[in-house]
Write an enzyme that holds these catalytic residues in place. Structure first.
Site, short mmCIF file in Angstrom:
data_model
loop_
_atom_site.label_atom_id
_atom_site.label_comp_id
_atom_site.label_asym_id
_atom_site.label_seq_id
_atom_site.Cartn_x
_atom_site.Cartn_y
_atom_site.Cartn_z
CB THR A 123 -0.93 0.05 1.22
OG1 THR A 123 -0.13 0.09 2.41
CG2 THR A 123 -1.85 -1.15 1.28
CG LEU A 136 -15.53 -12.39 24.87
CD1 LEU A 136 -16.67 -13.28 25.35
CD2 LEU A 136 -14.21 -13.16 24.89
CG LEU A 169 -23.11 -8.37 23.66
CD1 LEU A 169 -22.99 -8.97 25.05
CD2 LEU A 169 -24.32 -7.44 23.58
N GLY A 176 0.05 -2.51 11.18
CA GLY A 176 -0.47 -2.28 12.52
C GLY A 176 -2.00 -2.29 12.54
CB THR A 215 -2.47 -2.27 7.99
OG1 THR A 215 -1.54 -1.20 7.90
CG2 THR A 215 -2.41 -3.09 6.71
CG ASP A 268 -19.38 -10.64 22.87
OD1 ASP A 268 -19.14 -9.95 21.85
OD2 ASP A 268 -19.19 -10.23 24.03
CD GLU A 304 -8.49 7.05 9.05
OE1 GLU A 304 -8.73 8.15 8.56
OE2 GLU A 304 -7.40 6.47 8.93
CD GLU A 340 -6.74 1.46 4.33
OE1 GLU A 340 -6.81 1.78 3.13
OE2 GLU A 340 -5.78 1.77 5.07
#
Length: 299
Positions: free
Chosen positions: A40, A215, A220, A66, A69, A218, A271, A72
């Protein structure tokens, strides 16, 4: 010979010169694995490569970089239409690999690559904000966000997670709570928030466990609000004795709405997103991801 499925590695440009990675890929190719690599250069590249991967019919798209990335690539996979959407593999190469660390992805590049190619794919959740932007790991708002977006790169590399805290203390003028109101399923709070963490995953800011119970399968989201008028005591008790802290409010819900009388900034896996109104909802099982069998983020 059993055919090993094709993988496409989307590599953050910053890591393109990594010799260890080059060796690891060559080794796996010699073992008969078909790994294609795309690098990229600017925003939007990852999305285009994911489309290409789908056209090529690869079984895995590996995000090499990281948290930004990974997010994205994950977002682009969630946006894929049609059948045969590739699974997500993770190769942690960034300065703060919060998602990979909490998911127990191996640090060793060769092991992480192998897991990304032949690991078992499991359905995981992703979160969507205001019906468009996604995050796979965490949205953080408030003072922590300002630190993260303003911490100098060199300081980050040298000090890791501590750098965020030190930098924050150096910038005392920025330590101010944000007035806001947050709603969710059976949840309603309003007041002054110092830091807001809304987690699909558990940690952000280079190792800070903001949502330790989260988690990723789940359905949530976990919410943690750090309150307090006296900011420094709140900050320090949070770091020293987080379990017994009057300045912490926890909640969980499939969605949260955050409203503020003025502009707030949320950091979505690196972001920044600014606004006065955020609706954050979980998209359950929206993505297949290759994770270790003992992954702590899976229930």
């Amino acid at each position: 010979m059993h055919e090993i499925p094709t993988s496409l590695l989307i590599l953050n440009g910053k890591s393109a010169g990594d010799e260890t990675l080059r060796e690891a890929i060559t080794l796996l190719r010699n073992e008969g694995m078909d790994i294609q690599v795309r690098v990229t250069w600017e925003k939007g590249d990852a999305g285009r490569y994911v489309k290409e991967a789908q056209q090529l019919g690869v079984s895995t798209v590996i995000a090499g970089g990281g948290d930004g990335t990974i997010n994205e690539v994950a977002t682009a996979l969630v946006d894929c239409a049609g059948e045969h959407v590739p699974a997500l593999g993770i190769l942690p190469l960034g300065t703060a690999n919060d998602f990979a660390t909490s998911a127990a992805i191996p640090d060793a590049l060769d092991k992480a690559l192998q897991l990304a190619i032949i690991g078992k794919a499991v359905p995981v959740d992703i979160a969507r904000v205001n019906d468009k932007t996604c995050f796979i790991n965490m949205a953080t708002g408030g003072f922590g966000t300002r630190i993260t977006s303003e911490t100098p790169e060199k300081l980050k590399a040298a000090l890791g997670s501590v750098s965020y805290l030190i930098h924050g203390l150096m910038r005392m003028d920025m330590l101010k709570a944000d007035r806001c109101e947050i709603r969710g399923d059976n949840f309603h709070w309003q007041g002054d928030a110092l830091v807001i963490g809304i987690g699909n995953g558990r940690q952000a800011g280079g190792g800070q466990q903001l949502c330790p119970q989260a988690l990723i399968n789940d359905g949530l989201l976990q919410l943690r609000i750090f309150t307090g008028d006296e900011l420094l005591p709140a900050l320090f008790t949070t770091l020293t004795q987080p379990d017994d802290n009057p300045h912490i409010i926890d909640g969980k819900s499939a969605w949260f709405e955050v409203n503020a009388p003025h502009e707030l900034t949320f950091n979505l896996d690196g972001e920044p997103l600014r606004g006065e109104h955020f609706r954050i909802e979980v998209l359950p099982g929206a993505l297949q991801c290759r994770l270790p069998p003992d992954c702590p983020l899976l229930r």
